[in-house]
Scaffold this motif. Sequence first.
Motif, PDB file in Angstrom:
ATOM      1  N   TRP A 142      -2.087  13.411   1.588  1.00 31.02           N
ATOM      2  CA  TRP A 142      -1.759  13.360   0.158  1.00 31.02           C
ATOM      3  C   TRP A 142      -0.492  12.554  -0.120  1.00 31.02           C
ATOM      4  CZ3 TRP A 142       2.431  14.772  -2.809  1.00 31.02           C
ATOM      5  CH2 TRP A 142       2.215  14.902  -4.201  1.00 31.02           C
ATOM      6  N   ALA A 143      -0.486  11.883  -1.288  1.00 32.43           N
ATOM      7  CA  ALA A 143       0.712  11.196  -1.764  1.00 32.43           C
ATOM      8  C   ALA A 143       0.691  11.166  -3.284  1.00 32.43           C
ATOM      9  CB  ALA A 143       0.784   9.772  -1.206  1.00 32.43           C
ATOM     10  N   GLY A 181       4.756   7.606  -6.163  1.00 32.06           N
ATOM     11  CA  GLY A 181       5.428   7.331  -4.899  1.00 32.06           C
ATOM     12  C   GLY A 181       4.747   6.125  -4.293  1.00 32.06           C
ATOM     13  N   VAL A 182       4.262   6.263  -3.063  1.00 30.72           N
ATOM     14  CA  VAL A 182       3.493   5.202  -2.399  1.00 30.72           C
ATOM     15  C   VAL A 182       2.143   5.772  -1.999  1.00 30.72           C
ATOM     16  CG1 VAL A 182       3.343   3.643  -0.436  1.00 30.72           C
ATOM     17  CG2 VAL A 182       5.548   4.022  -1.545  1.00 30.72           C
ATOM     18  N   GLY A 183       1.079   5.236  -2.559  1.00 26.04           N
ATOM     19  CA  GLY A 183      -0.248   5.759  -2.279  1.00 26.04           C
ATOM     20  C   GLY A 183      -1.067   4.932  -1.318  1.00 26.04           C
ATOM     21  N   TYR A 184      -0.473   3.904  -0.715  1.00 26.17           N
ATOM     22  CA  TYR A 184      -1.228   2.982   0.136  1.00 26.17           C
ATOM     23  C   TYR A 184      -1.764   3.641   1.405  1.00 26.17           C
ATOM     24  CZ  TYR A 184       1.526  -0.348  -2.642  1.00 26.17           C
ATOM     25  OH  TYR A 184       2.141  -1.025  -3.656  1.00 26.17           O
ATOM     26  N   TYR A 185      -1.070   4.664   1.890  1.00 29.91           N
ATOM     27  CA  TYR A 185      -1.342   5.159   3.241  1.00 29.91           C
ATOM     28  C   TYR A 185      -2.134   6.468   3.287  1.00 29.91           C
ATOM     29  CZ  TYR A 185       2.628   2.000   3.569  1.00 29.91           C
ATOM     30  OH  TYR A 185       3.474   0.925   3.418  1.00 29.91           O
ATOM     31  N   LYS A 186      -2.446   7.053   2.110  1.00 28.49           N
ATOM     32  CA  LYS A 186      -3.126   8.343   2.082  1.00 28.49           C
ATOM     33  C   LYS A 186      -4.429   8.255   1.291  1.00 28.49           C
ATOM     34  CE  LYS A 186       0.257  10.221   4.334  1.00 28.49           C
ATOM     35  NZ  LYS A 186       0.090  10.591   5.763  1.00 28.49           N
ATOM     36  N   ASN A 187      -5.382   9.106   1.664  1.00 28.62           N
ATOM     37  CA  ASN A 187      -6.686   9.112   0.985  1.00 28.62           C
ATOM     38  C   ASN A 187      -6.641   9.826  -0.357  1.00 28.62           C
ATOM     39  OD1 ASN A 187      -8.054   7.696   2.966  1.00 28.62           O
ATOM     40  ND2 ASN A 187      -8.601   9.541   4.115  1.00 28.62           N
TER      41      ASN A 187
END
Length: 331
Positions: free
Chosen positions: A259-260, A264-270
């Motif tokens: 989760w993100a 914030g930064v959502g590039y790395y989480k599903n």
Amino acid sequence: MKTKSSSRSLKLGLLARMCFSGLLVLGLSNAQADTSARRDADSVRPPSVRSYPDLNLPDRSSGQTAVDRLKKSKRLKDVADFNQMSEVELENLFKKDKTAHLDKNGRVLFIEKIETPVPADTTISPNTTNIALDQTFFLNSDYAAFDVNVTTQEPTTDKLTRSSSTDGTFGIRVVVTKNFTRGTTAGDCGCGGFAYLSVFSSTSEIYKPAFVFFDMLGSSEKNIAEAVTHEAGHTVGLSHDGTSTTGYYTGHGTGETGWAPIMGVGYYKNLVQWSKGEYANANNLQDDYLVMQKNGRVLFIEKIETPVPADTTISPNTTNIALDQTFFLNS
């Protein structure tokens, strides 16, 4: 939540293509108050138009310099009021968030700093003509709770610009293009995009649109979609979600439940969602849904056209109501 079934509340889907030779102009506008929007017009009033305190400052600034200039001009309260913040909250924004800038006219601008390399989409050639954006999984689901249209079809002027405080149909453009700041007098921003704060419901087009630079985001469908939602979030009053040690929170967990926060930064989480600081050491407890509503983003209201049939076999005072998990939830 980004689920493939959550696009039901949007009247228009998101067109799924972008040309590298031109611009993707994503329009995000409040839906018209008609029967297809299924909302009660009497219960939804357009947001008020706030007059912006125009300043005449030497140049763009950030951090303590921005705070000092606002205090010297005695306009700190005016700028804070426009952005629906307290003076302390605005001071802390500039002190804690290095991406927050004050422009020459006193507008708050977020220039997105890329702190870590953005993962590239290695399946797409950087010279390709088109990149397909997954309309259902990414952008539509972010706005499923709101009575808005998300589209790459250019809306007519009356549906995108806001003429007055009584105009309830208006929107914002998010332009997806290459980084055009290289070679400018201001210099290369080295950023993934930028947007002004709290301009969504403004009757002026001067501080619109928001921009996303696909070539700074690895030319990835997910990265671009996350950035579009993020920049549009700034236009409806949202600040960055970080921690006491970083300006952008990159999230926690792994796999499907990693989760993100969107801001914030959502590039790395599903799983990437609007938030109100529901994670350890959060530095921003802003309730995204409440702030967006104050700035003109109207929640989608499910109007009940006909009476819902009651279950007469269950007492209204019963402690437990059994749901047929197989037929309803599992399916």
